[in-house]
Design a protein around this motif. Structure first.
Motif, mmCIF file in Angstrom:
data_model
loop_
_atom_site.group_PDB
_atom_site.id
_atom_site.type_symbol
_atom_site.label_atom_id
_atom_site.label_comp_id
_atom_site.label_asym_id
_atom_site.label_seq_id
_atom_site.Cartn_x
_atom_site.Cartn_y
_atom_site.Cartn_z
ATOM 1 N N SER A 74 0.822 -1.214 0.000
ATOM 2 C CA SER A 74 0.000 0.000 0.000
ATOM 3 C C SER A 74 0.851 1.257 0.000
ATOM 4 O O SER A 74 2.032 1.228 0.361
ATOM 5 C CB SER A 74 -0.896 0.010 1.247
ATOM 6 O OG SER A 74 -0.075 0.156 2.414
ATOM 7 N N ASP A 75 0.238 2.364 -0.371
ATOM 8 C CA ASP A 75 0.933 3.655 -0.346
ATOM 9 C C ASP A 75 1.435 3.976 1.059
ATOM 10 O O ASP A 75 2.566 4.436 1.237
ATOM 11 C CB ASP A 75 -0.021 4.770 -0.811
ATOM 12 C CG ASP A 75 -0.308 4.696 -2.307
ATOM 13 O OD1 ASP A 75 -1.259 5.362 -2.753
ATOM 14 O OD2 ASP A 75 0.406 3.957 -3.018
ATOM 15 N N THR A 76 0.587 3.712 2.046
ATOM 16 C CA THR A 76 0.981 3.984 3.438
ATOM 17 C C THR A 76 2.214 3.173 3.814
ATOM 18 O O THR A 76 3.168 3.678 4.413
ATOM 19 C CB THR A 76 -0.193 3.641 4.390
ATOM 20 O OG1 THR A 76 -1.332 4.409 4.003
ATOM 21 C CG2 THR A 76 0.177 3.938 5.836
ATOM 22 N N SER A 77 2.184 1.901 3.437
ATOM 23 C CA SER A 77 3.324 1.022 3.737
ATOM 24 C C SER A 77 4.599 1.522 3.058
ATOM 25 O O SER A 77 5.675 1.553 3.661
ATOM 26 C CB SER A 77 2.991 -0.393 3.265
ATOM 27 O OG SER A 77 4.112 -1.223 3.334
ATOM 28 N N LEU A 78 4.464 1.947 1.817
ATOM 29 C CA LEU A 78 5.637 2.436 1.074
ATOM 30 C C LEU A 78 6.200 3.700 1.737
ATOM 31 O O LEU A 78 7.411 3.822 1.949
ATOM 32 C CB LEU A 78 5.236 2.731 -0.376
ATOM 33 C CG LEU A 78 6.335 3.210 -1.325
ATOM 34 C CD1 LEU A 78 7.493 2.225 -1.387
ATOM 35 C CD2 LEU A 78 5.752 3.453 -2.715
ATOM 36 N N ASP A 79 5.319 4.597 2.117
ATOM 37 C CA ASP A 79 5.767 5.845 2.755
ATOM 38 C C ASP A 79 6.384 5.575 4.131
ATOM 39 O O ASP A 79 7.416 6.144 4.486
ATOM 40 C CB ASP A 79 4.589 6.819 2.888
ATOM 41 C CG ASP A 79 4.116 7.341 1.531
ATOM 42 O OD1 ASP A 79 2.977 7.846 1.455
ATOM 43 O OD2 ASP A 79 4.883 7.210 0.545
ATOM 44 N N GLU A 80 5.752 4.693 4.886
ATOM 45 C CA GLU A 80 6.288 4.360 6.227
ATOM 46 C C GLU A 80 7.658 3.712 6.103
ATOM 47 O O GLU A 80 8.584 4.002 6.862
ATOM 48 C CB GLU A 80 5.339 3.406 6.952
ATOM 49 C CG GLU A 80 4.106 4.049 7.556
ATOM 50 C CD GLU A 80 3.170 3.000 8.152
ATOM 51 O OE1 GLU A 80 2.185 3.393 8.814
ATOM 52 O OE2 GLU A 80 3.428 1.774 7.943
ATOM 53 N N VAL A 105 10.392 4.063 -8.975
ATOM 54 C CA VAL A 105 9.808 2.903 -9.672
ATOM 55 C C VAL A 105 8.436 2.561 -9.106
ATOM 56 O O VAL A 105 7.492 2.260 -9.845
ATOM 57 C CB VAL A 105 10.745 1.670 -9.539
ATOM 58 C CG1 VAL A 105 10.073 0.403 -10.029
ATOM 59 C CG2 VAL A 105 12.053 1.921 -10.295
ATOM 60 N N LEU A 106 8.282 2.617 -7.789
ATOM 61 C CA LEU A 106 7.099 2.041 -7.132
ATOM 62 C C LEU A 106 5.910 2.989 -7.029
ATOM 63 O O LEU A 106 4.757 2.557 -7.150
ATOM 64 C CB LEU A 106 7.494 1.526 -5.748
ATOM 65 C CG LEU A 106 8.588 0.457 -5.722
ATOM 66 C CD1 LEU A 106 8.922 0.058 -4.297
ATOM 67 C CD2 LEU A 106 8.183 -0.754 -6.554
ATOM 68 N N LYS A 107 6.186 4.253 -6.816
ATOM 69 C CA LYS A 107 5.080 5.190 -6.613
ATOM 70 C C LYS A 107 4.058 5.136 -7.765
ATOM 71 O O LYS A 107 2.849 5.135 -7.533
ATOM 72 C CB LYS A 107 5.616 6.628 -6.471
ATOM 73 C CG LYS A 107 6.227 6.935 -5.115
ATOM 74 C CD LYS A 107 5.168 7.301 -4.086
ATOM 75 C CE LYS A 107 5.773 7.800 -2.798
ATOM 76 N NZ LYS A 107 4.754 8.061 -1.758
#
Ligand SMILES: CSC[C@H]1O[C@H](OP(=O)(O)O)[C@H](O)[C@@H]1O
Length: 364
Positions: A74-80, A105-107
């Motif tokens: 998830s976006d939250t997981s990626l940001d965290e 790459v992931l965003k």
């Protein structure tokens, strides 16, 4: 590089998908290979220096993002994950560089596509590091060849500080890569290895990798380098870097600055092996702008080693209650640096030199 004849990288992914590292805290006495299975594992490994060295820190963080994407894309997981890994160690810019590379790459991807893409990019970052360091070695070899020629083929004596060898990277190392290439080139080369207090990365890691590869070397105390330079026993210094500014100020392990001062005072060439991901194009004045990691004083008051029974122990060398300061890095101003050995060639330690070498990155 090789350990008892078998090739290793410092981090790799098993066919099973598990990411493994060499836990460098136990070298040279024990080769401990451990899996990193969770984001916390990766954060602990970087923060507590199971892995260390700017390029390896970046590569490890990249795989840490990939493992977390497999758990929660998830976006939250990626940001965290960016924040959790970014805050593990403040000085090596490769950590932020790698996290930014992963976000690039992931965003833009749908979450379900992120894990596969993340592992692919992490693997690329590792392969790129290996080739970058190999190229640094080839460019550094030319410097060593010139010195060998001037000495009529006599022994070339190199001093290095801390460990900027293959354990600090995915493979080859940065400062040691020219040495390995010189050995392969048949040049008579000898390395003086600064023990590098307080964690002794030189004594524990550089000595280990050189003896494993059969490279002639002497371990010396950090304070011997200036003396050896005064007596003409050092032909050049090659060190690594954790962050180099756009004008060529070099942040590296504590004590590097003092070696650069001694080299300048004695006319000894002082080179820095510099992979381009270690250049921070957003900062100019290294002394003013680079955050210097302050580590626990216990690293100063205690020393780790092997006891007579072969057990790895930590011993206290100062009185109970003695406080200690432990800045882990210092900054060598560009004017003390003879040249920056990059994967594209040797650049002067100037804004103009780096901009010419990497025009696509230099701040306009
Ligand atoms: C090739 S970068 C190696 C660089 O990293 C070391 O710091 P640490 O062991 O604390 O991660 C040291 O500054 C080396 O020169």
């Amino acid at each position: 590089m090789k350990i008892d004849g078998k090739h290793f990288r410092s981090i790799w992914r098993e066919p099973s998908g598990e990411v493994r590292i060499i836990d460098q805290r136990w070298l040279p006495h024990e080769l401990r290979i451990v899996p990193l299975n969770t984001r916390k594992d990766f954060a602990d490994a970087i923060r507590d220096m199971w892995v260390r060295g700017a390029p390896l820190i970046g590569a490890t963080a990249a795989y840490g993002v990939a493992v977390q994407m497999a758990a929660d894309p998830s976006d939250t997981s990626l940001d965290e994950t960016y924040e959790v890994l970014h805050e593990t160690r403040p000085t090596a810019i490769n950590l932020k560089w790698a996290l930014d590379e992963m976000n690039k790459v992931l965003k833009p991807l749908a979450p379900q596509l992120r894990a596969e893409a993340a592992f692919a990019r992490a693997a690329e970052i590792c392969d790129e590091d290996v080739e970058t360091n190999r190229q640094i070695g080839l460019h550094g070899l030319e410097i060593i060849r010139e010195i060998a020629a001037k000495k009529g083929g006599g022994r070339v004596n190199v001093l290095t500080h801390c460990n900027a060898g293959w354990p600090a990277t995915v493979d080859w190392g940065t400062a040691t890569s020219p040495v390995y290439h010189a050995v392969e080139d048949g040049i008579d080369i000898h390395v003086f290895v600064d023990e590098t207090r307080p964690r002794n990365q030189g004594a524990q890691l550089t000595s280990w990798e050189l003896i494993s590869h059969g490279v002639s070397h002497d371990l010396i105390v950090d304070n011997a380098g200036g003396h050896l330079m005064q007596h003409g026993e050092i032909d050049l210094v090659i060190v690594g870097t954790d962050r180099t500014t756009a004008r060529g100020d070099v942040c590296n392990k504590i004590g590097t600055y003092l070696k650069a001062l001694a080299a300048k005072a004695n006319g000894v060439p002082f080179y820095v092996a510099l992979p381009s991901p270690t250049i921070d194009w957003t900062v100019v004045d290294g002394v003013k702008e680079i955050p210097i990691e302050e580590r626990t004083g216990e690293e100063v008051t205690h020393v780790q080693g092997r006891d007579p029974e072969g057990k790895i122990i930590s011993v206290q060398i100062s009185p109970d209650g003695t406080p200690a300061r432990n800045p882990a890095f210092d900054v060598t101003p560009a004017e003390l640096v003879t040249g920056l050995i990059t994967e594209r060639g040797v650049s002067p330690a100037t804004a103009e030199g780096l901009a010419a070498m990497f025009p696509e990155f230099a701040v306009q």
